[in-house]
Design a protein around this motif. Structure first.
Motif, mmCIF file in Angstrom:
data_model
loop_
_atom_site.group_PDB
_atom_site.id
_atom_site.type_symbol
_atom_site.label_atom_id
_atom_site.label_comp_id
_atom_site.label_asym_id
_atom_site.label_seq_id
_atom_site.Cartn_x
_atom_site.Cartn_y
_atom_site.Cartn_z
ATOM 1 N N MET A 22 1.111 -1.200 0.098
ATOM 2 C CA MET A 22 0.008 -0.050 -0.019
ATOM 3 C C MET A 22 1.055 1.208 0.119
ATOM 4 O O MET A 22 1.935 1.222 0.744
ATOM 5 N N ILE A 23 0.481 2.356 -0.712
ATOM 6 C CA ILE A 23 1.175 3.496 -0.668
ATOM 7 C C ILE A 23 0.875 4.397 0.375
ATOM 8 O O ILE A 23 -0.194 4.643 0.907
ATOM 9 N N GLU A 24 2.043 4.620 1.243
ATOM 10 C CA GLU A 24 1.789 5.401 2.298
ATOM 11 C C GLU A 24 1.950 7.172 2.163
ATOM 12 O O GLU A 24 3.015 7.158 1.656
ATOM 13 N N LEU A 25 0.933 7.845 2.493
ATOM 14 C CA LEU A 25 1.004 9.227 2.427
ATOM 15 C C LEU A 25 1.133 9.868 3.541
ATOM 16 O O LEU A 25 0.850 9.076 4.562
ATOM 17 N N ASP A 26 1.740 11.076 3.803
ATOM 18 C CA ASP A 26 2.017 11.919 5.011
ATOM 19 C C ASP A 26 0.677 12.592 5.448
ATOM 20 O O ASP A 26 0.679 13.781 5.436
ATOM 21 N N PHE A 27 -0.527 11.608 5.818
ATOM 22 C CA PHE A 27 -1.471 12.229 6.511
ATOM 23 C C PHE A 27 -1.428 13.057 7.905
ATOM 24 O O PHE A 27 -2.125 13.875 8.189
ATOM 25 N N GLU A 28 -0.258 12.496 8.468
ATOM 26 C CA GLU A 28 -0.248 13.080 9.962
ATOM 27 C C GLU A 28 0.478 14.515 9.758
ATOM 28 O O GLU A 28 0.131 15.228 10.698
ATOM 29 N N LYS A 29 1.288 14.801 8.698
ATOM 30 C CA LYS A 29 1.915 16.240 8.596
ATOM 31 C C LYS A 29 0.582 17.320 8.626
ATOM 32 O O LYS A 29 0.777 18.373 9.398
ATOM 33 N N THR A 30 -0.448 16.872 8.151
ATOM 34 C CA THR A 30 -1.566 17.988 7.921
ATOM 35 C C THR A 30 -2.611 17.733 8.707
ATOM 36 O O THR A 30 -3.886 18.276 8.324
ATOM 37 N N GLY A 31 -2.821 17.151 9.817
ATOM 38 C CA GLY A 31 -3.694 16.766 10.430
ATOM 39 C C GLY A 31 -4.819 15.602 9.984
ATOM 40 O O GLY A 31 -6.127 15.771 10.364
ATOM 41 N N GLY A 32 -4.366 14.740 9.295
ATOM 42 C CA GLY A 32 -5.181 13.785 8.554
ATOM 43 C C GLY A 32 -6.082 14.012 7.199
ATOM 44 O O GLY A 32 -6.493 13.131 6.786
ATOM 45 N N LEU A 33 -5.880 15.246 6.849
ATOM 46 C CA LEU A 33 -6.427 15.589 5.384
ATOM 47 C C LEU A 33 -5.335 16.135 4.494
ATOM 48 O O LEU A 33 -4.684 17.011 4.870
ATOM 49 N N LEU A 34 -5.378 15.681 3.196
ATOM 50 C CA LEU A 34 -4.392 16.018 2.297
ATOM 51 C C LEU A 34 -5.325 17.066 1.137
ATOM 52 O O LEU A 34 -6.353 16.463 0.806
ATOM 53 N N PRO A 35 -4.830 17.865 0.646
ATOM 54 C CA PRO A 35 -5.582 18.469 -0.497
ATOM 55 C C PRO A 35 -5.521 17.597 -1.525
ATOM 56 O O PRO A 35 -4.344 16.931 -1.861
ATOM 57 N N ALA A 36 -6.387 17.577 -2.495
ATOM 58 C CA ALA A 36 -6.572 16.889 -3.599
ATOM 59 C C ALA A 36 -7.112 17.536 -5.018
ATOM 60 O O ALA A 36 -8.105 18.033 -4.698
ATOM 61 N N ILE A 37 -6.000 17.825 -5.768
ATOM 62 C CA ILE A 37 -6.467 18.671 -6.863
ATOM 63 C C ILE A 37 -7.049 17.732 -7.873
ATOM 64 O O ILE A 37 -6.336 16.642 -8.235
ATOM 65 N N CYS A 38 -8.306 18.142 -8.442
ATOM 66 C CA CYS A 38 -8.662 17.539 -9.456
ATOM 67 C C CYS A 38 -8.445 18.107 -10.870
ATOM 68 O O CYS A 38 -9.042 19.175 -10.988
ATOM 69 N N GLN A 39 -8.118 17.442 -11.998
ATOM 70 C CA GLN A 39 -7.840 17.748 -13.140
ATOM 71 C C GLN A 39 -8.307 16.912 -14.152
ATOM 72 O O GLN A 39 -8.244 15.806 -14.128
ATOM 73 N N ASP A 40 -8.852 17.613 -15.231
ATOM 74 C CA ASP A 40 -9.347 16.706 -16.288
ATOM 75 C C ASP A 40 -8.345 16.234 -17.053
ATOM 76 O O ASP A 40 -7.253 16.860 -17.418
ATOM 77 N N ALA A 41 -8.338 14.753 -17.240
ATOM 78 C CA ALA A 41 -7.209 14.046 -17.638
ATOM 79 C C ALA A 41 -6.623 14.471 -19.147
ATOM 80 O O ALA A 41 -5.848 14.264 -19.607
ATOM 81 N N GLU A 42 -7.828 14.680 -19.923
ATOM 82 C CA GLU A 42 -7.643 15.102 -21.360
ATOM 83 C C GLU A 42 -7.039 16.478 -21.790
ATOM 84 O O GLU A 42 -6.179 16.652 -22.402
ATOM 85 N N THR A 43 -7.991 17.325 -20.978
ATOM 86 C CA THR A 43 -7.579 18.743 -21.394
ATOM 87 C C THR A 43 -6.517 19.624 -20.635
ATOM 88 O O THR A 43 -6.024 20.681 -20.895
ATOM 89 N N GLY A 44 -6.385 18.999 -19.165
ATOM 90 C CA GLY A 44 -5.586 19.556 -18.011
ATOM 91 C C GLY A 44 -6.295 20.781 -17.138
ATOM 92 O O GLY A 44 -5.792 21.356 -16.293
ATOM 93 N N GLU A 45 -7.502 21.096 -17.628
ATOM 94 C CA GLU A 45 -8.561 21.820 -16.864
ATOM 95 C C GLU A 45 -8.431 21.503 -15.382
ATOM 96 O O GLU A 45 -8.733 20.353 -15.069
ATOM 97 N N VAL A 46 -8.059 22.508 -14.473
ATOM 98 C CA VAL A 46 -8.438 22.329 -13.031
ATOM 99 C C VAL A 46 -9.880 22.138 -12.754
ATOM 100 O O VAL A 46 -10.507 23.252 -13.186
#
Length: 125
Positions: A1-25
């Motif tokens: 399993m991939i381990e991300l650093d959830f502890e550093k930010t109090g349990g929540l990580l920002p997740a940027i969502c981008q259109d895979a085709e156009t790159g639009e955020v």
């Protein structure tokens, strides 16, 4: 399993969502460990709703789901980039394709683009 650093930010990580085709955020949301694991397991973007304090699989109510095509993680393992296929046309709860539909012009905000759907009809609120 991939381990991300959830502890550093109090349990929540920002997740940027981008259109895979156009790159639009499309949006910025937050993921906790449970939503991260569910996203990996299902291939559908699942976030943590800070207002409702619950898991939120994008589009279950509106039909505007996000099928994950690629995931990237930043150099510090504390920010997520989801490249998605935005099914249904809109990522924003206001009915706009992107949550970033407000343009700063001097000292005011101008809405750009038209909503893809009417939120009152979709969410029945």
């Amino acid at each position: 399993m991939i381990e991300l650093d959830f502890e550093k930010t109090g349990g929540l990580l920002p997740a940027i969502c981008q259109d895979a085709e156009t790159g639009e955020v499309l949006m910025l949301a937050f993921m906790n460990k449970e939503s991260w694991e569910k996203t990996l397991e299902t291939g559908m973007a699942t976030y943590w709703s800070r207002s409702r304090q619950e898991l939120w699989t994008k589009g279950l109510t509106s039909g505007n789901v996000q099928k994950v095509k690629e995931i990237r993680v930043d150099c510090d393992d504390d920010t997520i980039l989801l490249k998605v296929e935005q099914i249904g046309g809109a990522a924003c709860h206001t009915g706009h394709r992107s949550c970033f539909h407000k343009l700063v012009e001097g000292d005011k905000l101008t809405v750009v683009g038209e909503p893809v759907f009417d939120p009152k009809e979709v969410y029945k609120k």
